[in-house]
Write an enzyme that holds these catalytic residues in place. Structure first.
Site, PDB file in Angstrom:
ATOM      1  N   LYS A 148       0.838  -1.194   0.000  1.00  0.00           N
ATOM      2  CA  LYS A 148       0.000   0.000   0.000  1.00  0.00           C
ATOM      3  C   LYS A 148       0.872   1.244   0.000  1.00  0.00           C
ATOM      4  O   LYS A 148       1.814   1.354   0.780  1.00  0.00           O
ATOM      5  CB  LYS A 148      -0.925   0.013   1.218  1.00  0.00           C
ATOM      6  CG  LYS A 148      -1.811   1.248   1.300  1.00  0.00           C
ATOM      7  CD  LYS A 148      -2.949   1.111   2.288  1.00  0.00           C
ATOM      8  CE  LYS A 148      -2.517   1.274   3.706  1.00  0.00           C
ATOM      9  NZ  LYS A 148      -3.657   1.495   4.621  1.00  0.00           N
ATOM     10  N   SER A 167      -3.950   3.041 -17.182  1.00  0.00           N
ATOM     11  CA  SER A 167      -3.080   2.632 -16.084  1.00  0.00           C
ATOM     12  C   SER A 167      -2.791   3.760 -15.112  1.00  0.00           C
ATOM     13  O   SER A 167      -3.362   4.834 -15.185  1.00  0.00           O
ATOM     14  CB  SER A 167      -1.761   2.091 -16.605  1.00  0.00           C
ATOM     15  OG  SER A 167      -1.053   3.143 -17.226  1.00  0.00           O
ATOM     16  N   THR A 213      -6.694  -0.834 -11.876  1.00  0.00           N
ATOM     17  CA  THR A 213      -5.874  -0.623 -13.060  1.00  0.00           C
ATOM     18  C   THR A 213      -4.552  -1.363 -12.868  1.00  0.00           C
ATOM     19  O   THR A 213      -4.465  -2.271 -12.047  1.00  0.00           O
ATOM     20  CB  THR A 213      -5.685   0.891 -13.341  1.00  0.00           C
ATOM     21  OG1 THR A 213      -5.074   1.060 -14.618  1.00  0.00           O
ATOM     22  CG2 THR A 213      -4.888   1.586 -12.272  1.00  0.00           C
ATOM     23  N   TYR A 214      -3.522  -0.980 -13.614  1.00  0.00           N
ATOM     24  CA  TYR A 214      -2.216  -1.622 -13.492  1.00  0.00           C
ATOM     25  C   TYR A 214      -1.127  -0.558 -13.467  1.00  0.00           C
ATOM     26  O   TYR A 214      -1.334   0.578 -13.875  1.00  0.00           O
ATOM     27  CB  TYR A 214      -1.989  -2.626 -14.623  1.00  0.00           C
ATOM     28  CG  TYR A 214      -1.978  -1.995 -15.989  1.00  0.00           C
ATOM     29  CD1 TYR A 214      -0.782  -1.591 -16.581  1.00  0.00           C
ATOM     30  CD2 TYR A 214      -3.161  -1.784 -16.690  1.00  0.00           C
ATOM     31  CE1 TYR A 214      -0.776  -0.992 -17.836  1.00  0.00           C
ATOM     32  CE2 TYR A 214      -3.159  -1.196 -17.941  1.00  0.00           C
ATOM     33  CZ  TYR A 214      -1.960  -0.813 -18.505  1.00  0.00           C
ATOM     34  OH  TYR A 214      -1.965  -0.211 -19.739  1.00  0.00           O
ATOM     35  N   GLY A 235      -5.599   7.419 -19.164  1.00  0.00           N
ATOM     36  CA  GLY A 235      -6.773   6.893 -19.839  1.00  0.00           C
ATOM     37  C   GLY A 235      -8.043   7.200 -19.063  1.00  0.00           C
ATOM     38  O   GLY A 235      -8.168   8.264 -18.450  1.00  0.00           O
ATOM     39  N   ALA A 236      -8.982   6.268 -19.079  1.00  0.00           N
ATOM     40  CA  ALA A 236     -10.268   6.487 -18.411  1.00  0.00           C
ATOM     41  C   ALA A 236     -10.108   6.780 -16.925  1.00  0.00           C
ATOM     42  O   ALA A 236     -10.906   7.515 -16.336  1.00  0.00           O
ATOM     43  CB  ALA A 236     -11.165   5.270 -18.608  1.00  0.00           C
ATOM     44  N   ALA A 237      -9.045   6.254 -16.305  1.00  0.00           N
ATOM     45  CA  ALA A 237      -8.803   6.503 -14.880  1.00  0.00           C
ATOM     46  C   ALA A 237      -8.609   7.993 -14.593  1.00  0.00           C
ATOM     47  O   ALA A 237      -8.874   8.457 -13.479  1.00  0.00           O
ATOM     48  CB  ALA A 237      -7.588   5.712 -14.404  1.00  0.00           C
TER      49      ALA A 237
END
Length: 117
Positions: free
Chosen positions: A9, A25, A57-58, A73-75
């Site tokens: 974390k 990502s 995501t990654y 991107g969409a994130a």
């Protein structure tokens, strides 16, 4: 039987960029990745403390020492620059392994840098 437990974390990092026109990502400073035991392309969950958004995501490796935390991107629609997020990775292991497992939890400073000492 396997259980899913907290592996790593990054607690309360600040979003430094949001790039909508990117493949997708989250880009993370490589120093933070190393400290939190995160691997490039590893799946992570993102929790936004400012707006309550959550996403999966990654990881993409970011420039070492830069403090970069960039949603791509969409994130990028889920956070704004300056938002405080938590980046979480999980691992699957047996219940026996999980009993003794200690996750890696990192608390960077307000500039997404490691606090030494």
């Amino acid at each position: 039987m396997f259980v899913t437990v907290l592996k790593s974390k990054l607690h309360r990092v600040k979003v430094t960029q949001a790039e909508l026109n990117y493949v997708g990502s989250i880009t993370i400073d490589e120093d933070l990745m190393d400290a939190a035991n995160l691997l490039e392309n590893e799946q992570v969950h993102i929790v936004n403390n400012n707006n309550g958004e959550r996403l999966v995501t990654y990881v993409i490796k970011g420039e070492r020492g830069s403090g970069i935390i960039c949603l791509n991107g969409a994130a990028a629609r889920k956070a704004q620059v300056g938002d405080i997020i938590i980046i979480i990775a999980y691992a699957m292991m047996t219940a026996e392994e999980a009993r003794d497992f200690k996750p890696t939890v990192v608390f960077p400073n307000d500039n997404n840098r490691l606090v030494i000492g």
